[in-house]
Design a protein around this motif. Structure first.
Motif, PDB file in Angstrom:
ATOM      1  N   UNK A 983       0.851  -1.209   0.000  1.00  0.00           N
ATOM      2  CA  UNK A 983       0.000   0.000   0.000  1.00  0.00           C
ATOM      3  C   UNK A 983       0.880   1.249   0.000  1.00  0.00           C
ATOM      4  N   UNK A 984       1.975   1.174   0.773  1.00  0.00           N
ATOM      5  CA  UNK A 984       2.919   2.299   0.854  1.00  0.00           C
ATOM      6  C   UNK A 984       3.546   2.564  -0.521  1.00  0.00           C
ATOM      7  N   UNK A 985       3.924   1.471  -1.202  1.00  0.00           N
ATOM      8  CA  UNK A 985       4.524   1.580  -2.539  1.00  0.00           C
ATOM      9  C   UNK A 985       3.523   2.200  -3.519  1.00  0.00           C
ATOM     10  N   UNK A 986       2.277   1.791  -3.423  1.00  0.00           N
ATOM     11  CA  UNK A 986       1.238   2.334  -4.304  1.00  0.00           C
ATOM     12  C   UNK A 986       1.022   3.819  -4.050  1.00  0.00           C
ATOM     13  N   UNK A 987       0.918   4.195  -2.798  1.00  0.00           N
ATOM     14  CA  UNK A 987       0.666   5.619  -2.490  1.00  0.00           C
ATOM     15  C   UNK A 987       1.869   6.474  -2.886  1.00  0.00           C
ATOM     16  N   UNK A 988       3.092   5.926  -2.735  1.00  0.00           N
ATOM     17  CA  UNK A 988       4.306   6.664  -3.140  1.00  0.00           C
ATOM     18  C   UNK A 988       4.305   6.885  -4.657  1.00  0.00           C
ATOM     19  N   UNK A 989       4.004   5.818  -5.407  1.00  0.00           N
ATOM     20  CA  UNK A 989       3.982   5.926  -6.883  1.00  0.00           C
ATOM     21  C   UNK A 989       2.914   6.916  -7.324  1.00  0.00           C
ATOM     22  N   UNK A 990       1.754   6.848  -6.682  1.00  0.00           N
ATOM     23  CA  UNK A 990       0.664   7.755  -7.013  1.00  0.00           C
ATOM     24  C   UNK A 990       1.069   9.213  -6.744  1.00  0.00           C
ATOM     25  N   UNK A 991       1.766   9.397  -5.632  1.00  0.00           N
ATOM     26  CA  UNK A 991       2.216  10.747  -5.261  1.00  0.00           C
ATOM     27  C   UNK A 991       3.213  11.292  -6.289  1.00  0.00           C
ATOM     28  N   UNK A 992       4.125  10.426  -6.730  1.00  0.00           N
ATOM     29  CA  UNK A 992       5.120  10.836  -7.749  1.00  0.00           C
ATOM     30  C   UNK A 992       4.396  11.286  -9.014  1.00  0.00           C
ATOM     31  N   UNK A 993       3.388  10.512  -9.424  1.00  0.00           N
ATOM     32  CA  UNK A 993       2.638  10.850 -10.649  1.00  0.00           C
ATOM     33  C   UNK A 993       1.846  12.142 -10.483  1.00  0.00           C
ATOM     34  N   UNK A 994       1.373  12.385  -9.286  1.00  0.00           N
ATOM     35  CA  UNK A 994       0.554  13.584  -9.050  1.00  0.00           C
ATOM     36  C   UNK A 994       1.389  14.849  -8.961  1.00  0.00           C
ATOM     37  N   UNK A 995       2.643  14.728  -8.472  1.00  0.00           N
ATOM     38  CA  UNK A 995       3.414  15.931  -8.159  1.00  0.00           C
ATOM     39  C   UNK A 995       4.512  16.257  -9.150  1.00  0.00           C
ATOM     40  N   UNK A 996       4.860  15.326 -10.030  1.00  0.00           N
ATOM     41  CA  UNK A 996       5.992  15.562 -10.942  1.00  0.00           C
ATOM     42  C   UNK A 996       5.542  15.617 -12.385  1.00  0.00           C
ATOM     43  N   UNK A1006       6.520   4.271 -18.455  1.00  0.00           N
ATOM     44  CA  UNK A1006       6.930   3.230 -17.506  1.00  0.00           C
ATOM     45  C   UNK A1006       6.404   3.523 -16.105  1.00  0.00           C
ATOM     46  N   UNK A1007       6.382   4.802 -15.723  1.00  0.00           N
ATOM     47  CA  UNK A1007       5.884   5.174 -14.389  1.00  0.00           C
ATOM     48  C   UNK A1007       4.374   4.902 -14.281  1.00  0.00           C
ATOM     49  N   UNK A1008       3.647   5.254 -15.338  1.00  0.00           N
ATOM     50  CA  UNK A1008       2.207   5.014 -15.323  1.00  0.00           C
ATOM     51  C   UNK A1008       1.888   3.515 -15.335  1.00  0.00           C
ATOM     52  N   UNK A1009       2.714   2.761 -16.075  1.00  0.00           N
ATOM     53  CA  UNK A1009       2.532   1.299 -16.082  1.00  0.00           C
ATOM     54  C   UNK A1009       2.717   0.718 -14.687  1.00  0.00           C
ATOM     55  N   UNK A1010       3.729   1.248 -13.976  1.00  0.00           N
ATOM     56  CA  UNK A1010       3.976   0.814 -12.591  1.00  0.00           C
ATOM     57  C   UNK A1010       2.759   1.138 -11.722  1.00  0.00           C
ATOM     58  N   UNK A1011       2.236   2.343 -11.877  1.00  0.00           N
ATOM     59  CA  UNK A1011       1.074   2.762 -11.077  1.00  0.00           C
ATOM     60  C   UNK A1011      -0.114   1.826 -11.329  1.00  0.00           C
ATOM     61  N   UNK A1012      -0.376   1.529 -12.598  1.00  0.00           N
ATOM     62  CA  UNK A1012      -1.511   0.654 -12.921  1.00  0.00           C
ATOM     63  C   UNK A1012      -1.286  -0.773 -12.426  1.00  0.00           C
ATOM     64  N   UNK A1013      -0.050  -1.276 -12.594  1.00  0.00           N
ATOM     65  CA  UNK A1013       0.216  -2.661 -12.171  1.00  0.00           C
ATOM     66  C   UNK A1013       0.021  -2.825 -10.669  1.00  0.00           C
ATOM     67  N   UNK A1014       0.340  -1.777  -9.897  1.00  0.00           N
ATOM     68  CA  UNK A1014       0.132  -1.821  -8.449  1.00  0.00           C
ATOM     69  C   UNK A1014      -1.353  -1.637  -8.120  1.00  0.00           C
ATOM     70  N   UNK A1015      -1.977  -0.704  -8.825  1.00  0.00           N
ATOM     71  CA  UNK A1015      -3.360  -0.328  -8.494  1.00  0.00           C
ATOM     72  C   UNK A1015      -4.337  -1.480  -8.689  1.00  0.00           C
ATOM     73  N   UNK A1053       1.803  14.522 -14.017  1.00  0.00           N
ATOM     74  CA  UNK A1053       2.562  13.841 -15.080  1.00  0.00           C
ATOM     75  C   UNK A1053       1.842  13.939 -16.423  1.00  0.00           C
ATOM     76  N   UNK A1054       0.543  14.266 -16.382  1.00  0.00           N
ATOM     77  CA  UNK A1054      -0.196  14.490 -17.633  1.00  0.00           C
ATOM     78  C   UNK A1054       0.037  15.941 -18.052  1.00  0.00           C
ATOM     79  N   UNK A1055       0.725  16.129 -19.167  1.00  0.00           N
ATOM     80  CA  UNK A1055       0.914  17.475 -19.702  1.00  0.00           C
ATOM     81  C   UNK A1055       0.716  17.437 -21.213  1.00  0.00           C
TER      82      UNK A1055
END
Length: 1307
Positions: A983-996, A1006-1015, A1053-1055
């Motif tokens: 859960x910690x790994x998922x929330x960290x990845x989600x935070x990275x995607x939201x803030x960077x 690759x980052x979004x794929x990681x987020x989905x694979x965890x989610x 991360x969406x731009x």
């Protein structure tokens, strides 16, 4: 009296007999009959006479006849009569039954039924009369008074059967009663009554009584109800199996177990034989069986399958007509089961909804286990199924020793599991029965039963004759598998040697390589007296192989002669092609280690071979005759002697002998002589080293001015020479390191050798770059051993011993050498990933490879975390990747390889990485889980990624970021999804995607794929998809340019750069997976509904458990609908995004249609649809269908504007590509419109059935046609001016915009 009756009966007319009988009382007749019957005298004749004198046409006669008939039944049932007399009486009663009038028949039948229901039958002999009475009753045409009404004979019979089947049956008469009905003409409905009654009695009977009852039921099934009979039998035994397994696995004491296992299996086996026999006589029964089992799998592959039904199906394969159908059904079920498992494992959403269930693979293996109980009829089918699974889903092609996977990557896992299951079935079946199977399974089979296979030695020997024609890889595996048998069977060994000697001089190169492989294997396994024990060997023998050694017919002395003969044969190979010699050099090291007494013979052979290419004069440069290694045949130039591999073999054998054998031979005379010999070898290698360092590239004629092109013979020759020199340099680097003992001079020599290697490598790369050839790839197979690479990296990066620092500073001063060391480590790991092993000593030994991997990983991890890439690159002057980046790349490859090949050793691997571990803490470490250890490693890489992301956009190292995300993805697979670390790994990845926010598309993907694979392993990603679709819509704008879209910015991360196509395609592929899951659930629900009975009671019981699933499906589709609502209004760029969106919309409507069709089924029983389904339909009508039509117009207008812009010349050049693009983009449009219309069509049906107007929310579809308007096309093609094109496009746009509904402004 009896004589008088008999004499009157003998007269022609029966008048006097009737008169006489009327004068007698009933008791007199019955007593007379009883006396005669008990005495065993003329009871039959007397009974015939009484019946003759009691005609049915007279009321008195009929009554007398009925009373006598009833009394006879009681007499027979009493058991007082002799068997012959009872049979004679029953026979007479059978003949007389048809003469009775209808009402009396009804009375007789009722008496029987009462006796059965009350349990008053004594021996059941009289039951033989009941079918005759019922049959006679059915033939009566007149109406009969029955109860309060009047019924025909046929209807009376039906009523009586119904009463009989609804009453209680005594356990001992069940088989007799069931058997009785085969002689009664029955309607389909009546058969169903009887079958249901008989099946309901299964649970009340002793297990041993069930097979005869099943037999009677199968006989009865010829009249109808085949499906019910089969369903009932399969359901009963499936439930019994399940109960039995629960009892065996539970905590109950053994005496509580209901049925002994052996007895149950024998009964099941008998019943299976009965069913198969019945199918042979009645093919319709077989078709019904297949139909029943196929129907049950529509929603769920395990619905109707159980160990019993699988065993039954496998037995049916013996009937040729059904063989292919049955095996195909089982094969499909296996793969479907594995695909379902894969789908479930990858989705937390499905795991929460679908309970854990047993899988077909487990059931089949249970059948194998059960088949030991005399189920010979099942074994043949098991073997066929095993081979079919391996043949259908195993590797398809072998090319150059490498397996080519022909199936797509998505289905690879289920196919691999299916192939593995096939192998397991065959192996387990072989363990149960002494079957003969000569396949790749031979290895496992020999392990379990070498002496059993010896009896089949003729077949194995026959296989040897084909060795010359088999691929090398297959030969190696076959010989390795049978090697324990060679120690038991002299004839088998001699046959193999004859075959190998012939193969050594065959025309085909592969045959000669096979011969070398075979001889090397024999040398390894036939030990000479005095060789080191097997504990010195890296490859441990299995228990059974050791067992064979103990009972060997050959002793170690005899083996010596045998091995020396083989060595003589192998020496002849040294005059053959380079590939054959290469195999020999690669194999000698393993032979030496397993059979140390052959050391002198092997080393002498190698030395004499080396002397052919060695310059003995100490001052002569270069020290090796490279010209002699090359064979020139006209214009064709090829390598004759792989000198680098020869030196490599000598170096490894020498090092092993010095480290292992010499220390054990201290003080022996022979040892001193041997030591002198090995010293001579050392001197030669020392001399080669010194002279190689002194030699310049010009001495080898390989300087920069040399020709290295592949088109000339000189160029090819120079390339071969260059690779030989580079190989020799690598061998000498390893040799000098092994004898250096941290000597500064030796390390300087190593660096000099490396510089020679580097110069040649640079020249080759430069020439290859200019010529644009792939020559650079040929350097990928390094001659350095993995053990050496591991040791070298450890001393370069981790050695902190003070006395070593001065000498190590020589190697550490060259960053190129350190980069080279890391690069070779990467090469080795890549080789492991591709082939499953590495080149060099111990390269085939998984344990040694694993140990080296642990050591390498520990060093690379320390180096990467201690010296970050950013720090290293500040002072970097050389081109190419930095060492830290190479270390990270190595870590990424290793984590992937360990999960691929060493899954069971993950715990051990992670423990080896923990550099903070101390010896004293080992006991405590055993309690630390894989998830905790993985989380610790993940945190290190998370810190590195955060540091990277904190840098400026221009300083952002995208390669490193991409590698870090790949490493995190690999490690996250080791986390337990239910753990807090996950859960910690998922929330960290989600935070990275939201803030960077980064514009690098690959990193973003690759980052979004990681987020989905965890989610997906935590919960369904539909809400995540909705948020992302809003972000994409906000950045790309609306299809209606007048509408301004409010930017939501859920994920930074969406731009503008990453929104399309990168993230857009990612979210669409995820939406597709969600739709696939929903579709799977709907199919499952449909299967359950089709299995249910139509009765209200059944439907009320079965619809309740489906409510959570139905609710979840509607919720998923509702959220996905809002996701598509956003994307379909987004101004997506032409190309893959539009194409994929149209296809996914089509799938969305197909899934909605499937749900509507499911509710059409459910409505028949429940009569309504849930409120949330109504809301979903309303949402689709208001939020999706109208905007879909607008989007279609947008796509068509956009494609037209693309077609009609640009200069005339450009048009002519790009007309083909433009038309192809338009075709691609518009092809899915008709499919989408058809899907929408199908959805609306079924909604109309559902509205009628549910009495709810679902179409009130749907706007009628716009009438559309797709015909080409020729006049407009001609006009457009004639127009060249830009203005006219724009006008044409604008008018088209105006026409199209009238079609869709007006768009609402986004709030």
């Amino acid at each position: 009296m009896d004589q008088k009756i008999l004499s009157l009966a003998a007269e022609k007319t029966a008048d006097k007999l009737q008169e006489f009988l009327q004068t007698l009382r009933e008791d007199d007749l019955t007593n007379l009959l009883q006396n005669q019957a008990v005495k065993g005298k003329v009871a039959g004749a007397l009974l015939r006479a009484i019946f003759k004198g009691s005609p049915c046409c007279e009321e008195a006669g009929a009554l007398r006849r009925r009373k006598i008939y009833t009394y006879c039944i009681q007499l027979v049932e009493s058991g007082d009569l002799q068997k012959e007399i009872a049979s004679e009486i029953i026979g007479l009663l059978m003949l007389e039954a048809h003469h009775f009038p209808g009402p009396l028949l009804v009375e007789l039948a009722n008496e029987f039924i009462s006796a059965v229901r009350e349990g008053s039958l004594v021996n059941g002999k009289s039951l033989e009369l009941l079918p005759i009475i019922l049959t006679a009753l059915a033939t009566k045409k007149e109406n009969l008074a029955y109860g309060k009404g009047v019924l025909s004979g046929e209807e009376c019979k039906k009523q009586l059967i119904n009463i009989l089947c609804s009453g209680r049956w005594d356990q001992q008469y069940v088989i007799q009663l069931t058997s009785m009905f085969k002689d009664v003409p029955l309607t389909a409905e009546e058969v169903e009554f009887v079958v249901e009654k008989a099946l309901s009695m299964f649970s009340k009977m002793n297990l041993q009584e069930i097979p005869p009852l099943v037999y009677q039921l199968l006989v009865l099934s010829s009249k109808g109800s085949r499906k019910s009979v089969l369903e009932g039998i399969i359901a009963f035994f499936s439930a019994l199996d399940k109960q039995h397994n629960e009892e065996q696995t539970g905590d109950e004491l053994l005496d509580v177990v209901t049925v002994p296992s052996g007895e149950l299996r024998h009964v099941e086996g008998t019943i299976i034989l009965h069913i198969v026999f019945a199918i042979k006589l009645d093919y319709e029964l077989g078709r019904e069986l297949l139909k029943h089992l196929k129907a049950g799998q529509q929603g769920d592959s395990t619905n109707n399958l159980s160990p019993f039904s699988i065993a039954l199906l496998l037995s049916v394969t013996r009937i040729q007509r059904f063989q292919d159908q049955v095996l195909d059904l089982l094969k499909t079920s296996v793969v479907k089961s594995f695909k379902d498992l894969q789908l479930l494992q990858g989705s937390k959403f499905l795991q929460n909804l679908v309970p854990h269930r047993s899988y077909v693979s487990t059931m089949i293996l249970e059948v194998v286990k059960n088949s030991v109980h005399s189920w010979d009829h099942v074994t043949q089918g098991l073997v066929e199924l095993g081979f079919i699974l391996m043949d259908s889903y195993g590797p398809k092609k072998v090319l150059d020793g490498k397996t080519i996977e022909t199936s797509p990557s998505l289905s690879r896992m289920p196919n691999q599991h299916a192939c593995k299951l096939g192998a397991n079935i065959l192996l387990e079946t072989f363990k149960q029965f002494n079957l003969h199977i000569t396949t790749d399974l031979l290895s496992n089979i020999v392990m379990y039963a070498p002496l059993v296979l010896q009896s089949c030695s003729s077949k194995v020997t026959e296989a040897f004759d084909y060795l010359s024609f088999l691929p090398l890889q297959t030969v190696q595996r076959l010989l390795k598998a049978v090697q324990p048998l060679l120690k038991v069977s002299m004839s088998m060994r001699d046959s193999l040697i004859l075959v190998l000697r012939k193969a050594m001089f065959a025309n085909q190169l592969d045959a000669r390589k096979s011969a070398v492989a075979g001889f090397l294997l024999l040398l390894k396994n036939f030990k000479v007296l005095g060789s080191l024990s097997s504990s010195q060997c890296s490859q441990s023998l299995s228990f059974s192989q050791v067992h064979v050694d103990v009972h060997s017919h050959y002793n170690s002395v005899a083996n010596e002669t045998f091995c020396l003969e083989i060595m003589d044969s192998l020496r002849r190979c040294l005059s053959q092609q380079a590939d054959v010699r290469l195999m020999l050099y690669e194999g000698f090291y393993d032979v030496l280690r397993r059979n140390s007494q052959l050391a002198n013979s092997i080393m002498q052979t190698l030395l004499s071979q080396l002397k052919q290419f060695y310059e003995p004069k100490p001052d002569l440069l270069p020290p090796l005759k490279l010209e002699a290694c090359i064979l020139t045949q006209g214009d064709k130039i090829s390598l004759q002697e792989p000198l680098d591999y020869l030196l490599c073999c000598i170096q490894h054998c020498l090092a092993w002998y010095k480290n292992t054998v010499i220390p054990l031979q201290q003080g022996e005379e022979e040892a001193e002589e041997e030591e002198a010999f090995y010293q001579a070898l050392d001197d030669i290698l020392e001399s080669i080293t010194n002279r190689m360092i002194k030699s310049e590239l010009e001495d080898f004629e390989l300087d920069k001015s040399a020709d290295f092109s592949q088109s000339t013979s000189i160029g090819i020759k120079n390339n071969i020479c260059a690779f030989l020199v580079m190989g020799v340099c690598e061998v000498l680097i390893e040799y000098n390191f092994s004898i250096s003992n941290f000597s500064k001079n030796k390390f300087e020599d190593i660096l000099s050798l490396f510089m020679c290697y580097k110069k040649l490598s640079d020249i080759l790369n430069e020439k290859a770059g200019k010529a644009k050839t792939k020559m650079a790839n040929k350097t990928n197979d390094s001659l350095l051993s993995m053990k050496f690479v591991s040791s070298l990296l450890t001393v370069l990066f981790r050695d902190s011993i003070q006395s070593h620092q001065e000498s190590l500073s020589v190697l550490r001063s060259s960053s190129e050498f350190m980069r080279y060391a890391v690069n070779i480590a990467l090469q080795k790991v890549q080789q492991l990933k591709e082939t499953g092993h590495v080149s060099g000593p111990d390269g085939q030994n998984p344990d040694k490879i694993f140990q080296n991997l642990c050591d390498i990983t520990r060093v690379l991890l320390w180096r990467y975390t201690s010296i970050p890439t950013s720090v290293e690159e500040l002072g970097k002057k050389e081109k190419g990747k930095s060492i830290s980046l190479l270390c990270l790349e190595g870590l990424q490859k290793i984590f992937s390889a360990v999960q691929q090949f060493y899954q069971p050793k993950i715990q051990q691997f992670l423990r080896a990485l923990d550099v903070t571990d101390k010896e004293g803490e080992e006991r405590e470490d055993a309690d630390v889980s894989v998830t905790q250890r993985t989380a610790f490693q993940i945190r290190q890489f998370q810190r590195s990624l955060l540091n990277l992301l904190s840098s400026q956009e221009e300083d952002f190292n995208s390669k490193e970021a991409l590698l870090l995300v790949t490493v995190l993805t690999s490690l996250s697979k080791l986390l337990e999804p239910s753990s807090p670390q996950f859960v910690q790994m998922l929330s960290w990845t989600s935070k990275i995607c939201k803030e960077n926010s980064r514009e690098d598309a690959l990193f973003c993907k690759s980052l979004m794929n990681l987020l989905f694979s965890l989610h997906v392993l935590y919960k369904s990603p539909v809400i995540l998809l909705r948020d992302l679709s809003q972000d994409i819509h906000g950045h790309l704008g609306d299809i209606d340019q007048d509408v301004e879209v409010e930017k939501t910015n859920h994920f930074a991360i969406v731009n503008l750069r990453t929104a399309a196509p990168t993230i857009c395609l990612l979210v669409l592929s995820q939406a597709e997976k969600v739709l696939e899951e929903v579709d799977w659930l709907i199919t499952k629900l449909k299967g359950q509904v089709s299995q249910e009975t139509v009765s209200e009671e059944a439907s009320s019981q079965t619809t309740l458990p489906n409510q959570p699933v139905e609710k979840a499906i509607v919720m998923q589709l509702g959220t996905l609908l809002t996701f598509f609502h956003e994307l379909v209004q987004t101004a997506l760029p032409s190309g893959s995004c539009v194409d994929t969106l149209l296809k996914d919309l089509c799938k969305m409507y197909t899934t909605l249609t499937a749900l509507v069709r499911y509710y059409l089924q459910v409505c028949q029983s429940s009569g309504g649809i849930p409120k949330n389904m109504e809301k979903l339909v309303k949402l689709s009508g208001s939020h999706l269908t109208p905007v879909c039509y607008s989007f279609i117009s947008y796509v068509q207008n956009k494609s037209k504007s693309l077609n009609y812009t640009g200069e005339k010349k450009e048009k002519l050049a790009t007309v083909a590509t433009a038309m192809a693009r338009v075709l691609r983009e518009t092809k899915p449009i008709p499919n989408l419109i058809f899907a929408i219309e199908q959805y609306e069509k079924f909604l109309i049906h559902l509205s009628k059935r549910s009495k709810v107007n679902l179409m009130q929310h749907m706007k009628l579809s716009t009438s559309r046609d797709f015909k080409i308007k020729g006049n407009i096309l001609d006009m457009v093609l004639r127009e060249d001016g830009e203005d006219e094109n724009e006008e044409g496009t604008a008018s088209e746009h105006g026409e199209q915009n009238k079609e869709p509904a007006k768009k609402k402004r986004k709030k």
